[in-house]
Motif scaffolding. Structure first.
Motif, PDB file in Angstrom:
ATOM      1  N   LYS A  40      -4.565   5.289  -0.951  1.00  0.00           N
ATOM      2  CA  LYS A  40      -5.261   6.149  -0.003  1.00  0.00           C
ATOM      3  C   LYS A  40      -5.956   5.275   1.043  1.00  0.00           C
ATOM      4  O   LYS A  40      -6.041   4.056   0.894  1.00  0.00           O
ATOM      5  CB  LYS A  40      -6.273   7.020  -0.726  1.00  0.00           C
ATOM      6  N   ASP A  41      -6.487   5.913   2.073  1.00  0.00           N
ATOM      7  CA  ASP A  41      -7.180   5.179   3.124  1.00  0.00           C
ATOM      8  C   ASP A  41      -8.340   4.370   2.530  1.00  0.00           C
ATOM      9  O   ASP A  41      -9.155   4.904   1.767  1.00  0.00           O
ATOM     10  CB  ASP A  41      -7.730   6.138   4.184  1.00  0.00           C
ATOM     11  N   GLY A  42      -8.408   3.081   2.875  1.00  0.00           N
ATOM     12  CA  GLY A  42      -9.499   2.226   2.428  1.00  0.00           C
ATOM     13  C   GLY A  42      -9.287   1.562   1.088  1.00  0.00           C
ATOM     14  O   GLY A  42     -10.040   0.650   0.712  1.00  0.00           O
ATOM     15  N   GLN A  89     -10.838  -3.023   9.468  1.00  0.00           N
ATOM     16  CA  GLN A  89     -10.456  -1.667   9.105  1.00  0.00           C
ATOM     17  C   GLN A  89      -9.124  -1.286   9.755  1.00  0.00           C
ATOM     18  O   GLN A  89      -8.852  -1.650  10.899  1.00  0.00           O
ATOM     19  CB  GLN A  89     -11.538  -0.679   9.552  1.00  0.00           C
ATOM     20  N   GLU A  90      -8.317  -0.539   9.008  1.00  0.00           N
ATOM     21  CA  GLU A  90      -7.016  -0.131   9.531  1.00  0.00           C
ATOM     22  C   GLU A  90      -7.151   0.734  10.790  1.00  0.00           C
ATOM     23  O   GLU A  90      -6.270   0.728  11.649  1.00  0.00           O
ATOM     24  CB  GLU A  90      -6.235   0.625   8.457  1.00  0.00           C
ATOM     25  N   LYS A  91      -8.263   1.466  10.889  1.00  0.00           N
ATOM     26  CA  LYS A  91      -8.459   2.316  12.070  1.00  0.00           C
ATOM     27  C   LYS A  91      -8.626   1.492  13.348  1.00  0.00           C
ATOM     28  O   LYS A  91      -8.435   2.000  14.448  1.00  0.00           O
ATOM     29  CB  LYS A  91      -9.689   3.208  11.873  1.00  0.00           C
ATOM     30  N   SER A 142       0.821  -1.211   0.000  1.00  0.00           N
ATOM     31  CA  SER A 142       0.000   0.000   0.000  1.00  0.00           C
ATOM     32  C   SER A 142       0.855   1.261   0.000  1.00  0.00           C
ATOM     33  O   SER A 142       0.564   2.227  -0.726  1.00  0.00           O
ATOM     34  CB  SER A 142      -0.918   0.016   1.228  1.00  0.00           C
TER      35      SER A 142
END
Length: 511
Positions: free
Chosen positions: A96-98, A441-443, A90
């Motif tokens: 980008k995020d997601g 999710q990365e969060k 990535s």
């Protein structure tokens, strides 16, 4: 049957009743082999135990290793994205995020959409030819991943990879049902499917080695992973194309007597008509059965934990250890023990000729493993418990996948219906990868609590659904026996009588 004849029937009486029923069905010529078989056996029992064992050994040594290696490459090419991500995919391609979740999830859309038509084409043309062609294609797309320079390139390649991998597993299952009896199938599929666990383990080992390569030929180490795995896949597909026999009737390693025996075995204990031509309208009749939807619900429940482990085990392990190389190395042992547990449960299931308790047990492992991992507040202080939980995750996702596919294939004698159900059920389970890819999710890293709890809930629901369906089948078998005044099980009724499934009064569920 009259009431006064409904009790006191001996086993010999029962056998004679079945013999009378079977003798009323004469089998037509095999459309491919031209063998003519009269069904004189009274049950779906053994014809000649020594000859059958010798025949199975030939299939085991000639077919299973090749199919297992093919599936190993299939699993490697599908799951190597997670290993590449740990090496900075990535970051290197400026996602980008997601966006990583998007390239994971997009794979499953064509996987579901194209599985039924490609599987039906495979039935018409022959799985022995279509499987190597699909393998060549997904190996080529894996190779092209090494050349990707941005999100769009990886996204497009994952779409086409999902398309060509979609019908691979359903076609392999169908292909094996044309060689093995119902009671022999689970352990063979388990040996074949164990290649997936070994692939996940080998993927970690391969990544461990590849990521240590120091070379100026590529800019990022993860490109070597796609190059090595894609090249090996393409090469082996060429060998498989010329090696796999179209059917037992065309197997060069069998003599005429063995070919005739192979035909009779499948006619009695797998298919209602061997090598039957595919008819779309007839095949879709499987969706008129309520139990079909029970199986599909269980597939949905299986898909989330199965894909969670397949796609995100490196990220789950990342909470316990650090370092790209170490993370991939720590995924090896859970996957290896998953393969061992799969073989234990599958061999036991075949020995007892019962499926649903072992499907339930697998789901229970899944539920317990994910709940334990989610419940630990600090995995570093309880690292051994946390790592053991990853073992249970792998135990629980391996066995149900094989045993569930075997379970519904054992209960559908019509070859077209069997292939159609498999080509819908298996992709449906894989579609649940969309759920897995969006709950991790990365969060939420590194604990991924919402994802772990969601996955555990699907495991618990699958256990409950499989138990309810199995108990219904047991109850229905008892009811049929009571109405007929007999004591029959699935092995007592030849599959040549069961083209119309549960509509046939002699039908017995393979539990």
């Amino acid at each position: 049957m009259a009431k006064d004849h409904s009790v006191g029937i001996t086993d010999s009486d029962s056998a004679q009743m079945q013999k009378d029923a079977v003798l009323s069905h004469r089998v037509s010529n095999d459309v491919e082999s031209s063998h003519v078989v009269d069904s004189e056996e009274t049950t779906a029992g053994v014809i000649d135990s020594a000859a059958e064992r010798a025949l199975c050994r030939k299939f085991d040594f000639r077919l299973l290793p090749v199919l297992a290696i093919m599936y190993l490459f299939n699993a490697l090419d599908k799951g190597n994205l997670g290993n590449a991500q740990t090496a900075g995919l990535s970051k290197d391609l400026h996602f980008k995020d997601g966006q990583y979740n998007q390239i994971v999830g997009i794979f499953f859309v064509p996987y579901v959409v194209f599985a039924p038509p490609i599987a039906m084409l495979g039935k018409k043309v022959g799985p022995a030819r279509v499987l190597p062609i699909l393998m060549f294609c997904f190996g080529s797309f894996t190779l092209l991943n090494a050349a990707a320079t941005n999100f769009g390139g990886i996204f497009a390649l994952r779409w086409f990879l999902g398309m060509v991998e979609s019908a691979f597993f359903p076609l392999v299952i169908y292909y094996q049902t044309t060689f093995y009896r119902r009671g022999e199938l689970a352990r063979r599929l388990a040996i074949f499917y164990a290649a997936s666990n070994i692939a996940n383990a080998f993927s970690g080992l391969l990544a461990f080695g590849v990521f240590r390569i120091e070379s100026n030929l590529v800019d990022h180490s993860w490109r070597w992973l796609f190059i090595v795995e894609g090249s090996a896949t393409v090469c082996f597909s060429i060998f498989a194309f010329f090696y796999l026999p179209r059917s037992a009737a065309e197997a060069r390693f069998l003599n005429e007597e063995e070919k005739a025996l192979a035909y009779r075995r499948i006619q009695l204990d797998s298919s209602s008509t061997v090598n039957e031509k595919f008819n779309l309208k007839e095949s879709f009749k499987v969706f008129r059965r309520p139990t079909t939807y029970g199986f599909l619900i269980i597939e949905i429940c299986l898909g989330v934990p199965l894909q969670a482990v397949s796609l995100f085990l490196p990220q789950i392990v990342q909470r316990i250890v650090s370092g790209t190389v170490t993370i991939n190395l720590y995924t090896v042992a859970p996957n290896i023990t998953g393969a061992v547990m799969l073989l234990i449960l599958a061999f036991t299931s075949d020995g007892l000729r019962i499926r649903f308790p072992f499907v339930c047990l697998g789901f229970a492992f899944t539920f317990i493993g994910f709940i334990i991992y989610a419940a630990l507040p600090d995995v570093h202080t309880q690292a051994r418990v946390a790592y053991f939980a990853t073992f249970m995750m792998c135990w629980g996702t391996s066995a149900p996948s094989v045993l569930l596919s075997t379970w519904y294939n054992n209960n559908v004698a019509h070859e077209g219906e069997r292939l159609t159900l498999t080509s819908v059920g298996v992709p449906l389970a894989n579609l649940m990868g969309l759920v897995a890819s969006y709950v991790f999710q990365e969060k939420d890293a590194p604990k991924y609590a919402p994802a772990l709890i969601t996955t555990a809930c699907f495991g618990a629901t699958g256990c409950l659904a499989a138990g309810c369906l199995g108990l219904y089948m047991w109850w229905d078998n008892k009811s049929r026996n009571r109405r007929q005044g007999v004591n029959l099980t699935a092995k007592d009724v030849p599959t040549l009588q069961l083209r119309d499934g549960p509509k046939v009064e002699e039908f017995r569920w393979f539990l």
